[in-house]
Design a protein around this motif. Sequence first.
Motif, short mmCIF file in Angstrom:
data_model
loop_
_atom_site.label_atom_id
_atom_site.label_comp_id
_atom_site.label_asym_id
_atom_site.label_seq_id
_atom_site.Cartn_x
_atom_site.Cartn_y
_atom_site.Cartn_z
N ASP A 15 9.04 13.03 13.67
CA ASP A 15 9.49 11.64 13.63
C ASP A 15 9.37 11.13 12.20
N ASP A 16 10.43 10.46 11.75
CA ASP A 16 10.50 9.92 10.39
C ASP A 16 10.42 10.99 9.30
N ALA A 17 10.80 12.21 9.64
CA ALA A 17 10.85 13.27 8.63
C ALA A 17 12.01 13.00 7.68
N PHE A 31 15.19 10.11 11.13
CA PHE A 31 15.08 11.42 11.78
C PHE A 31 14.21 11.23 13.02
N THR A 32 14.80 11.50 14.19
CA THR A 32 14.02 11.53 15.42
C THR A 32 14.31 12.86 16.12
N LYS A 33 13.65 13.09 17.24
CA LYS A 33 13.86 14.35 17.95
C LYS A 33 15.29 14.53 18.44
N ASP A 34 16.03 13.44 18.61
CA ASP A 34 17.39 13.60 19.14
C ASP A 34 18.51 13.04 18.26
N LYS A 35 18.16 12.52 17.08
CA LYS A 35 19.22 11.96 16.21
C LYS A 35 18.76 11.99 14.76
N ALA A 90 25.94 10.22 11.84
CA ALA A 90 24.86 10.41 12.82
C ALA A 90 25.09 11.75 13.50
N LEU A 91 24.06 12.56 13.56
CA LEU A 91 24.13 13.89 14.16
C LEU A 91 23.16 13.97 15.33
N ASP A 92 23.58 14.65 16.39
CA ASP A 92 22.71 14.86 17.55
C ASP A 92 21.80 16.05 17.27
N VAL A 93 20.54 15.92 17.68
CA VAL A 93 19.54 16.96 17.41
C VAL A 93 18.86 17.37 18.71
N ASP A 94 18.72 18.66 18.88
CA ASP A 94 17.80 19.20 19.89
C ASP A 94 16.68 19.87 19.12
N PHE A 95 15.47 19.34 19.26
CA PHE A 95 14.29 19.95 18.64
C PHE A 95 13.77 20.96 19.64
N ASN A 96 13.86 22.25 19.28
CA ASN A 96 13.50 23.32 20.22
C ASN A 96 12.03 23.69 20.19
N GLY A 97 11.26 23.02 19.34
CA GLY A 97 9.82 23.27 19.32
C GLY A 97 9.36 24.07 18.13
N PHE A 128 15.80 23.90 15.44
CA PHE A 128 16.64 22.74 15.73
C PHE A 128 18.07 23.18 16.00
N GLU A 129 18.73 22.49 16.90
CA GLU A 129 20.17 22.60 17.07
C GLU A 129 20.74 21.23 16.71
N ILE A 130 21.67 21.22 15.76
CA ILE A 130 22.22 19.97 15.25
C ILE A 130 23.73 20.00 15.45
N ARG A 131 24.27 18.94 16.05
CA ARG A 131 25.70 18.87 16.35
C ARG A 131 26.25 17.52 15.90
N GLY A 132 27.49 17.53 15.48
CA GLY A 132 28.11 16.27 15.10
C GLY A 132 29.59 16.48 14.88
N SER A 133 30.27 15.40 14.57
CA SER A 133 31.70 15.46 14.34
C SER A 133 32.06 14.47 13.24
N ILE A 134 32.97 14.88 12.37
CA ILE A 134 33.44 13.98 11.33
C ILE A 134 34.97 14.01 11.30
N ASN A 135 35.55 12.99 10.72
CA ASN A 135 36.98 12.99 10.44
C ASN A 135 37.13 13.49 9.00
N ARG A 136 37.73 14.65 8.82
CA ARG A 136 37.82 15.27 7.49
C ARG A 136 38.56 14.39 6.49
N LYS A 137 39.52 13.60 6.97
CA LYS A 137 40.32 12.78 6.06
C LYS A 137 39.50 11.67 5.41
N GLU A 138 38.40 11.26 6.04
CA GLU A 138 37.51 10.26 5.44
C GLU A 138 36.79 10.81 4.21
N PHE A 139 36.80 12.15 4.06
CA PHE A 139 36.13 12.79 2.92
C PHE A 139 37.17 13.40 1.96
#
Length: 172
Positions: free
Chosen positions: A47-49, A92-96, A111-118, A131-142
């Motif tokens: 938490d708060d990492a 930074f939290t366990k799920d976001k 914002a990225l979704d996080v699974d903290f696997n321990g 950790f498993e981290i998942r997210g989605s972006i619109n490439r054109k914004e970059f």
Amino acid sequence: MEKTNKWVIDPSHSEVSFKVKHMMISTVTGHFEKFDATIDTENDDFDDASLSVEISIDSINTKNKDRDGHLMSEDFFKADEYPKMTFTSKSFTKDKIVGDLTIRDVTKEVALDVDFNGIAVDPYGQTKAGFEIRGSINRKEFNLTWSAVTEAGNVVVSDQVKMVIDAQFIKQ
């Protein structure tokens, strides 16, 4: 407050990949082979990492050299001028994880979704966190704006890019 624990990414047990729809009928998966990441934290619940990530654009691998060359060109990453993609967390939290993603000369909060696997200790006595981290972006914004349409009207490359990161960190 000073963060007391430092964790570094274990590249041999981590993967940074992305998925993009191709012609809206299939998905192309690519990987970045060279990346570095650290987490600074006060405790083992993360938490708060603080997470800091740097990815080398020229390590892109989509199993097609011509496509990889195109992705590194001015149409997409412009790797000669912007060789790194970076991410710095704000929360930074366990799920976001929320933070600033920089691609080319554009920085946006994502914002990225996080699974903290321990946490586990490996046979060599190293403490590791997964950790498993998942997210989605619109490439054109970059400014990854290249676009083409087939004769049938299919978009060749989707604007949405899914990020799929499996990360194992070693406590220092």
